[in-house]
Design a protein around this motif. Sequence first.
Motif, PDB file in Angstrom:
ATOM      1  N   TYR A  35     -25.329  36.240  17.622  1.00 41.87           N
ATOM      2  CA  TYR A  35     -24.190  35.932  18.467  1.00 41.87           C
ATOM      3  C   TYR A  35     -23.752  34.490  18.199  1.00 41.87           C
ATOM      4  CZ  TYR A  35     -25.156  39.979  21.536  1.00 41.87           C
ATOM      5  OH  TYR A  35     -25.352  41.245  22.055  1.00 41.87           O
ATOM      6  N   GLN A  37     -21.889  31.255  20.312  1.00 43.47           N
ATOM      7  CA  GLN A  37     -21.507  30.820  21.650  1.00 43.47           C
ATOM      8  C   GLN A  37     -20.815  29.468  21.572  1.00 43.47           C
ATOM      9  OE1 GLN A  37     -24.648  30.281  24.601  1.00 43.47           O
ATOM     10  NE2 GLN A  37     -23.235  30.776  26.253  1.00 43.47           N
ATOM     11  N   GLN A  41     -18.300  29.223  27.082  1.00 41.90           N
ATOM     12  CA  GLN A  41     -18.005  30.643  26.868  1.00 41.90           C
ATOM     13  C   GLN A  41     -19.292  31.458  26.834  1.00 41.90           C
ATOM     14  OE1 GLN A  41     -14.647  31.670  26.424  1.00 41.90           O
ATOM     15  NE2 GLN A  41     -14.234  29.527  26.960  1.00 41.90           N
ATOM     16  N   GLY A  42     -19.147  32.770  27.000  1.00 42.90           N
ATOM     17  CA  GLY A  42     -20.286  33.639  26.818  1.00 42.90           C
ATOM     18  C   GLY A  42     -20.515  33.910  25.338  1.00 42.90           C
ATOM     19  N   PRO A  43     -21.690  34.389  24.978  1.00 40.82           N
ATOM     20  CA  PRO A  43     -21.956  34.723  23.567  1.00 40.82           C
ATOM     21  C   PRO A  43     -21.027  35.836  23.070  1.00 40.82           C
ATOM     22  CG  PRO A  43     -24.009  34.588  24.820  1.00 40.82           C
ATOM     23  CD  PRO A  43     -22.891  34.555  25.814  1.00 40.82           C
ATOM     24  N   LEU A  45     -20.671  38.691  19.899  1.00 38.74           N
ATOM     25  CA  LEU A  45     -21.457  39.360  18.865  1.00 38.74           C
ATOM     26  C   LEU A  45     -20.844  39.153  17.475  1.00 38.74           C
ATOM     27  CD1 LEU A  45     -23.831  41.342  18.284  1.00 38.74           C
ATOM     28  CD2 LEU A  45     -22.127  43.172  18.431  1.00 38.74           C
TER      29      LEU A  45
END
Lengths: 121, 111
Positions: A35, A37, A41-43, A45
């Motif tokens: 991932y 990041q 922010q969120g990770p 994919l």
Amino acid sequence: EAGVVQSPRYKIIEKKQPVAFWCNPISGHNTLYWYLQNLGQGPELLIRYENEEAVDDSQLPKDRFSAERLKGVDSTLKIQPAELGDSAVYLCASSLCPTGTLTGPLSYEQYFGPGTRLTVT
Amino acid sequence: EDQVTQSPEALRLQEGESSSLNCSYTVSGLRGLFWYRQDPGKGPEFLFTLYSAGEEKEKERLKATLTKKESFLHITAPKPEDSATYLCAASSGGGADGLTFGKGTHLIIQP
């Protein structure tokens, strides 16, 4: 039990240089994920492996990113050449999906490593 | 396209002041709803998995619940050590599918 191991923890490189990240998943886990990041922010994919096969690399910028998972254990993510916008944290995760459930109706929890913080100058 | 939205973006509470974090999701066929905790400079730490509406799971001061459109993370009588970013993620594929994450809620518990 050891968790997901990643190295290096930090990397600073100049743009256009190559860089590689290494991940050792939890022993026995058959699936591995990379991932990205960004700050705040969120990770997101990049690629996922089921054993040694890359089954989803649709989000991997293939012109400069590559990955491999030899023998279905360790994995390496490479960027060549790096760009300023690649500065981020690169996270590796692994999970154990019981035999016969890799495409089953349920998803299984993923365990993350500490990440590699990449700074491109 | 799968979407996960978390609110609020940031939350500051006094120690002992209970509250809830929200996670709204839009996925085609939910296969799992996950909550993670992330401390600065570390990778996400797994907390809970929820699979079906009505399901609840608890761990210490945290309780996660799930409806058909949302999940909540309830924090009861929080302590300063509960300060972290809480991430929600959804999976619409089975087995070893990747996760779609929200941006997280940055929680600060003041002593």
